[in-house]
Design a protein around this motif. Structure first.
Motif, PDB file in Angstrom:
ATOM      1  N   ARG A 152       0.810  -0.989   0.169  1.00  0.00           N
ATOM      2  CA  ARG A 152       0.102  -0.094  -0.181  1.00  0.00           C
ATOM      3  C   ARG A 152       1.019   1.222   0.097  1.00  0.00           C
ATOM      4  O   ARG A 152       0.515   2.126  -0.813  1.00  0.00           O
ATOM      5  N   TYR A 153       1.930   1.088   0.876  1.00  0.00           N
ATOM      6  CA  TYR A 153       2.623   2.551   0.810  1.00  0.00           C
ATOM      7  C   TYR A 153       3.534   2.644  -0.520  1.00  0.00           C
ATOM      8  O   TYR A 153       3.739   3.646  -1.277  1.00  0.00           O
ATOM      9  N   HIS A 154       3.793   1.358  -1.010  1.00  0.00           N
ATOM     10  CA  HIS A 154       4.545   1.476  -2.665  1.00  0.00           C
ATOM     11  C   HIS A 154       3.661   1.904  -3.599  1.00  0.00           C
ATOM     12  O   HIS A 154       4.047   2.814  -4.456  1.00  0.00           O
ATOM     13  N   ASN A 155       2.366   1.878  -3.456  1.00  0.00           N
ATOM     14  CA  ASN A 155       1.328   2.149  -4.689  1.00  0.00           C
ATOM     15  C   ASN A 155       1.022   3.829  -4.325  1.00  0.00           C
ATOM     16  O   ASN A 155       0.473   4.265  -5.055  1.00  0.00           O
TER      17      ASN A 155
ATOM     18  N   PRO B 162      -0.958   5.690  -2.360  1.00  0.00           N
ATOM     19  CA  PRO B 162      -2.519   5.962  -2.601  1.00  0.00           C
ATOM     20  C   PRO B 162      -2.779   7.470  -2.013  1.00  0.00           C
ATOM     21  O   PRO B 162      -2.129   8.104  -1.062  1.00  0.00           O
ATOM     22  N   PHE B 163      -3.795   8.212  -2.905  1.00  0.00           N
ATOM     23  CA  PHE B 163      -3.767   9.386  -2.293  1.00  0.00           C
ATOM     24  C   PHE B 163      -5.268   9.598  -1.675  1.00  0.00           C
ATOM     25  O   PHE B 163      -6.222   8.576  -1.772  1.00  0.00           O
TER      26      PHE B 163
ATOM     27  N   LEU C  58      -0.922  12.010   0.807  1.00  0.00           N
ATOM     28  CA  LEU C  58      -0.790  10.871   0.943  1.00  0.00           C
ATOM     29  C   LEU C  58      -1.391   9.905   1.873  1.00  0.00           C
ATOM     30  O   LEU C  58      -1.363  10.358   3.131  1.00  0.00           O
ATOM     31  N   LEU C  59      -2.031   8.877   1.698  1.00  0.00           N
ATOM     32  CA  LEU C  59      -2.843   8.113   2.519  1.00  0.00           C
ATOM     33  C   LEU C  59      -1.771   7.392   3.792  1.00  0.00           C
ATOM     34  O   LEU C  59      -2.002   7.430   4.972  1.00  0.00           O
TER      35      LEU C  59
ATOM     36  N   PRO D 216       3.605   6.945   9.634  1.00  0.00           N
ATOM     37  CA  PRO D 216       2.437   6.295   9.855  1.00  0.00           C
ATOM     38  C   PRO D 216       2.451   4.712   9.544  1.00  0.00           C
ATOM     39  O   PRO D 216       2.475   3.984  10.197  1.00  0.00           O
ATOM     40  N   LEU D 217       3.325   4.545   8.326  1.00  0.00           N
ATOM     41  CA  LEU D 217       3.718   3.110   7.952  1.00  0.00           C
ATOM     42  C   LEU D 217       4.704   2.611   9.155  1.00  0.00           C
ATOM     43  O   LEU D 217       4.145   1.251   9.409  1.00  0.00           O
TER      44      LEU D 217
END
Length: 411
Positions: free
Chosen positions: A30-33, A35-36, A390-391, A396-397
């Motif tokens: 998810r981090y690599h993608n 997401p916004f 960024l989501l 956060p990760l």
């Protein structure tokens, strides 16, 4: 018994670590993608933070035909060239981007002798002055000299008049008659007799630094009230480490981005990118650009002999086209494919137009001048502000991964 407990404990631990590794993988993916998420950052931000819109007014009949005798004398137009000279100027009287068909009548004509004339310069000299088509200007309830408020401005509609482009005055009120109010004079007796298109004006309301927008039609005998609502959208700092291709927007300083394309001397804005794209298509088809529409540049300007080429390619310049739209949008001809992204800090001005019938003419001195009132104002004192971020960012990760690892181990 102990052996059985050890086996069960080992199996439980193996399952826990399997789940741990799987969830960690999902978080990493998810981090690599990248997401916004877009959220409402402020639902009632004050419009005091932004300038009043730039208001651009264009007469549909671009030229003041009463100056034609003076122009002929100034440019020493000989009698054998007069007819063709007027024919070209009549086309310029209704010229705008996507309407190069006004030059259809020039196809097959011998235009070599017309190349000695700079029709961009002539069109500028014959364009309407502010005191010829603007009257009774009122800004923020105070009467003002129209020529102190409006300046000449190039546009893909030809030569026009713009308010608040350089000054970027703030709007201090909201509601009817609190912005710019003025009367437009049609001056139909000074229009080109060969241009039989409908009369009226075109209004464009844009943000400062935006070269062009999509115009609003102002017709005779009508009072037009245009209420403007603002919506602001920005990408926050967490997104700026990503390339514009992932972020899908461009910052003004990202000159090395593959998507950075703008008019010469202008900052990056989506609309400026689209205008530059227009120029490049003109260069592709006819090896010249209509400099009447854009800021000065090093591109070759179209001459009289290039005008039939513009007419021949008009059908290819009608619409902007999005990549990948062919399976969903039917077109008889391909459009302008422009790889332009939004600017990462963008202001959208939404217009709500109301029209009412007025007297067909308003007396001025001893003549009858067909006039129409125009009123542009902010509709409400607040605006929506959207923020995209960024989501998942690094911290956060890391916190999520730590939680995933710590909880099973504590158990």
């Amino acid at each position: 018994m102990r052996r059985r407990m050890r086996i069960l404990w080992s199996l439980a631990l193996a399952c826990a670590f399997s789940v741990l590794i799987y969830v960690s993988y999902l978080l990493g993916e998810r981090y690599h993608n990248k997401p916004f998420q877009t959220i409402v950052a402020h639902s009632h931000a004050s419009i005091d933070h932004i300038a009043f819109p730039v208001v651009i007014i264009c007469n549909k009949n671009r030229l003041n035909w009463s100056r034609l005798p003076e122009i002929k004398k100034l440019y020493k137009v000989t009698p054998d060239k007069e007819k063709l000279f007027e024919k070209i100027l009549t086309a310029y009287d209704g010229l705008s981007f996507q309407q190069f068909n006004v030059f259809d009548s020039l196809i097959g004509q011998d235009l070599e002798g017309m190349n000695i004339y700079n029709f961009t310069e002539i069109a500028a000299e014959m364009s309407w002055k502010c005191n010829e088509i603007l009257a009774n200007c009122i800004w923020q309830s105070r009467s003002r000299d129209c020529c102190q408020l409006f300046r000449p401005r190039r546009l893909p509609l030809g030569h026009c008049l713009a308010f608040n482009e350089l000054e970027q005055r703030k709007g201090t009120g909201t509601g009817l008659n609190t912005g710019i109010l003025l009367r437009l004079l049609l001056r139909e007796e000074d229009h080109a007799p060969g241009n039989l298109n409908p009369k009226g004006f075109l209004l464009t309301v844009v943000e400062a630094s935006v070269w062009f927008g999509f115009p609003i039609d102002i017709v005779p005998h009508i009072r037009t009230n245009v209420a403007v609502t603002a919506v602001y959208h920005y990408f926050d700092e967490t997104t700026l480490s990503l390339p514009s291709s992932l972020r899908r927007c461009v910052m003004d300083y990202e000159v090395d981005s593959e998507h950075f394309q703008t008019l010469e001397g202008q900052k990056y804005m989506l609309e400026n990118c689209l205008a530059e794209c227009q120029q490049r298509y003109l260069l592709r088809y006819c090896n010249c650009t209509v400099d009447l529409f854009y800021p000065p540049s090093n591109y070759s300007a179209c001459r009289a002999t290039d005008l039939p080429c513009l007419a021949a390619h008009n059908h290819l310049l009608q619409n902007f086209e999005q990549s990948g739209e062919h399976p969903y949008v039917h077109r008889d001809h391909s459009g302008l494919l422009c790889d332009c992204l939004h600017n990462c800090k963008s202001l959208t001005l939404v217009t709500d137009m109301r029209k009412s019938v007025q007297s067909p003419w308003i007396p001025s001195n001893s003549t009858r001048e067909m006039g129409m009132w125009l009123n542009v104002y902010f509709k409400k004192p607040s605006m929506l502000v959207y923020k995209t971020n960024l989501l998942y960012t690094w911290f956060p990760l890391a916190a999520s991964v730590s939680y995933v690892w710590v909880v099973p181990l504590s158990v």
